[in-house]
Design a protein around this motif. Structure first.
Motif, PDB file in Angstrom:
ATOM      1  N   VAL A 103     -45.054 -60.550  11.784  1.00 21.23           N
ATOM      2  CA  VAL A 103     -44.090 -60.746  10.713  1.00 21.23           C
ATOM      3  C   VAL A 103     -42.729 -60.144  11.066  1.00 21.23           C
ATOM      4  CG1 VAL A 103     -44.747 -58.632   9.501  1.00 21.23           C
ATOM      5  CG2 VAL A 103     -43.757 -60.559   8.221  1.00 21.23           C
ATOM      6  N   VAL A 104     -42.679 -59.176  11.954  1.00 20.24           N
ATOM      7  CA  VAL A 104     -41.410 -58.547  12.316  1.00 20.24           C
ATOM      8  C   VAL A 104     -40.865 -59.049  13.648  1.00 20.24           C
ATOM      9  CG1 VAL A 104     -41.890 -56.465  10.975  1.00 20.24           C
ATOM     10  CG2 VAL A 104     -42.573 -56.562  13.404  1.00 20.24           C
ATOM     11  N   SER A 105     -41.592 -59.915  14.314  1.00 19.89           N
ATOM     12  CA  SER A 105     -41.151 -60.421  15.609  1.00 19.89           C
ATOM     13  C   SER A 105     -40.151 -61.550  15.438  1.00 19.89           C
ATOM     14  CB  SER A 105     -42.352 -60.926  16.411  1.00 19.89           C
ATOM     15  OG  SER A 105     -43.308 -59.923  16.608  1.00 19.89           O
ATOM     16  N   PRO A 106     -39.213 -61.682  16.361  1.00 19.85           N
ATOM     17  CA  PRO A 106     -38.324 -62.844  16.326  1.00 19.85           C
ATOM     18  C   PRO A 106     -39.050 -64.076  16.877  1.00 19.85           C
ATOM     19  CG  PRO A 106     -37.839 -61.520  18.246  1.00 19.85           C
ATOM     20  CD  PRO A 106     -38.876 -60.764  17.474  1.00 19.85           C
ATOM     21  N   TYR A 107     -38.537 -65.238  16.561  1.00 20.53           N
ATOM     22  CA  TYR A 107     -39.066 -66.442  17.176  1.00 20.53           C
ATOM     23  C   TYR A 107     -38.717 -66.417  18.668  1.00 20.53           C
ATOM     24  CZ  TYR A 107     -40.248 -68.770  12.786  1.00 20.53           C
ATOM     25  OH  TYR A 107     -40.813 -69.106  11.591  1.00 20.53           O
ATOM     26  N   ARG A 108     -39.690 -66.840  19.474  1.00 20.29           N
ATOM     27  CA  ARG A 108     -39.439 -66.980  20.905  1.00 20.29           C
ATOM     28  C   ARG A 108     -40.281 -68.106  21.476  1.00 20.29           C
ATOM     29  NH1 ARG A 108     -42.688 -63.112  24.908  1.00 20.29           N
ATOM     30  NH2 ARG A 108     -42.611 -65.131  25.962  1.00 20.29           N
ATOM     31  N   ASP A 109     -39.890 -68.526  22.679  1.00 16.77           N
ATOM     32  CA  ASP A 109     -40.584 -69.621  23.357  1.00 16.77           C
ATOM     33  C   ASP A 109     -41.830 -69.124  24.075  1.00 16.77           C
ATOM     34  OD1 ASP A 109     -37.473 -70.935  23.871  1.00 16.77           O
ATOM     35  OD2 ASP A 109     -39.117 -72.239  23.243  1.00 16.77           O
ATOM     36  N   TYR A 110     -42.892 -69.915  23.970  1.00 13.09           N
ATOM     37  CA  TYR A 110     -44.109 -69.696  24.743  1.00 13.09           C
ATOM     38  C   TYR A 110     -44.440 -70.999  25.462  1.00 13.09           C
ATOM     39  CZ  TYR A 110     -44.827 -65.341  22.224  1.00 13.09           C
ATOM     40  OH  TYR A 110     -44.679 -64.072  21.698  1.00 13.09           O
ATOM     41  N   TRP A 111     -45.021 -70.848  26.656  1.00  9.63           N
ATOM     42  CA  TRP A 111     -45.320 -72.011  27.489  1.00  9.63           C
ATOM     43  C   TRP A 111     -46.775 -72.004  27.930  1.00  9.63           C
ATOM     44  CZ3 TRP A 111     -41.716 -75.764  28.343  1.00  9.63           C
ATOM     45  CH2 TRP A 111     -40.379 -75.441  28.030  1.00  9.63           C
ATOM     46  N   GLY A 112     -47.326 -73.215  28.058  1.00  6.66           N
ATOM     47  CA  GLY A 112     -48.644 -73.365  28.642  1.00  6.66           C
ATOM     48  C   GLY A 112     -48.564 -73.346  30.162  1.00  6.66           C
ATOM     49  N   GLN A 113     -49.710 -73.427  30.798  1.00  3.45           N
ATOM     50  CA  GLN A 113     -49.769 -73.334  32.253  1.00  3.45           C
ATOM     51  C   GLN A 113     -49.478 -74.670  32.924  1.00  3.45           C
ATOM     52  OE1 GLN A 113     -52.365 -73.682  30.313  1.00  3.45           O
ATOM     53  NE2 GLN A 113     -53.645 -75.233  31.272  1.00  3.45           N
ATOM     54  N   GLY A 114     -49.477 -75.731  32.157  1.00  4.76           N
ATOM     55  CA  GLY A 114     -49.189 -77.060  32.703  1.00  4.76           C
ATOM     56  C   GLY A 114     -50.448 -77.852  32.987  1.00  4.76           C
ATOM     57  N   THR A 115     -50.361 -79.149  32.786  1.00  3.35           N
ATOM     58  CA  THR A 115     -51.452 -80.052  33.127  1.00  3.35           C
ATOM     59  C   THR A 115     -50.857 -81.237  33.885  1.00  3.35           C
ATOM     60  OG1 THR A 115     -53.353 -81.289  32.249  1.00  3.35           O
ATOM     61  CG2 THR A 115     -51.349 -81.318  30.916  1.00  3.35           C
ATOM     62  N   GLU A 116     -51.521 -81.616  34.938  1.00  2.00           N
ATOM     63  CA  GLU A 116     -50.967 -82.633  35.837  1.00  2.00           C
ATOM     64  C   GLU A 116     -51.329 -84.038  35.371  1.00  2.00           C
ATOM     65  OE1 GLU A 116     -51.533 -81.506  39.826  1.00  2.00           O
ATOM     66  OE2 GLU A 116     -50.454 -83.216  40.664  1.00  2.00           O
ATOM     67  N   VAL A 117     -50.326 -84.888  35.379  1.00  7.76           N
ATOM     68  CA  VAL A 117     -50.512 -86.306  35.068  1.00  7.76           C
ATOM     69  C   VAL A 117     -50.035 -87.110  36.273  1.00  7.76           C
ATOM     70  CG1 VAL A 117     -49.778 -88.232  33.631  1.00  7.76           C
ATOM     71  CG2 VAL A 117     -50.291 -86.010  32.581  1.00  7.76           C
ATOM     72  N   THR A 118     -50.915 -87.943  36.801  1.00  7.83           N
ATOM     73  CA  THR A 118     -50.571 -88.790  37.936  1.00  7.83           C
ATOM     74  C   THR A 118     -50.824 -90.237  37.563  1.00  7.83           C
ATOM     75  OG1 THR A 118     -51.207 -87.038  39.483  1.00  7.83           O
ATOM     76  CG2 THR A 118     -50.987 -89.269  40.362  1.00  7.83           C
ATOM     77  N   VAL A 119     -49.804 -91.060  37.718  1.00 11.87           N
ATOM     78  CA  VAL A 119     -49.907 -92.480  37.387  1.00 11.87           C
ATOM     79  C   VAL A 119     -49.758 -93.276  38.674  1.00 11.87           C
ATOM     80  CG1 VAL A 119     -49.045 -94.363  35.967  1.00 11.87           C
ATOM     81  CG2 VAL A 119     -48.873 -91.993  35.147  1.00 11.87           C
TER      82      VAL A 119
END
Length: 121
Positions: A103-119
């Protein structure tokens, strides 16, 4: 601690479909926007799509009409339905969430580790 875990990547032929999922877990007070970004080999990371808590969406021009982003606020989960895939969609796809861990933290960005997509063509 906050974790974003992605799933759903893989190899698909051109014209095919994939559905990516990303669940945020851990110490979460409130989640704001969520989204997907991608990074192809030798290129910078770019926005694919974002969605607000009110379900307002934003898409890169290159995916409009083919990709659909959605979310389940109760599960802190965001999805990316990808139809009509093209070889140029090949990349590592990263989940992003803008959230407050307490509740006292500011908003910040979080990221996942990534998932590979190959077409393949």
């Amino acid at each position: 601690q906050v974790q974003l875990v992605e799933s759903g990547g893989g190899l698909v032929q051109a014209g095919g479909s994939l559905r990516l999922s990303c669940a945020a877990s851990g110490s979460i007070f409130r989640v704001n926007a969520m989204g997907w970004y991608r990074q192809a080999p030798g290129k910078q990371r770019e926005l694919v799509a974002t969605i607000t808590t009110g379900a307002n969406t934003n898409y890169a021009d290159s995916v409009k009409g083919r990709f659909t982003i959605s979310r389940d606020n109760a599960k802190n989960t965001v999805y990316l339905q990808m139809n009509g895939l093209k070889p140029e969609d090949t990349a590592v796809y990263y989940c992003n969430a803008v959230l407050r861990s307490t509740v006292v933290s500011p908003y910040r960005d979080y990221w996942g580790q990534g998932t590979e997509v190959t077409v393949s063509s």
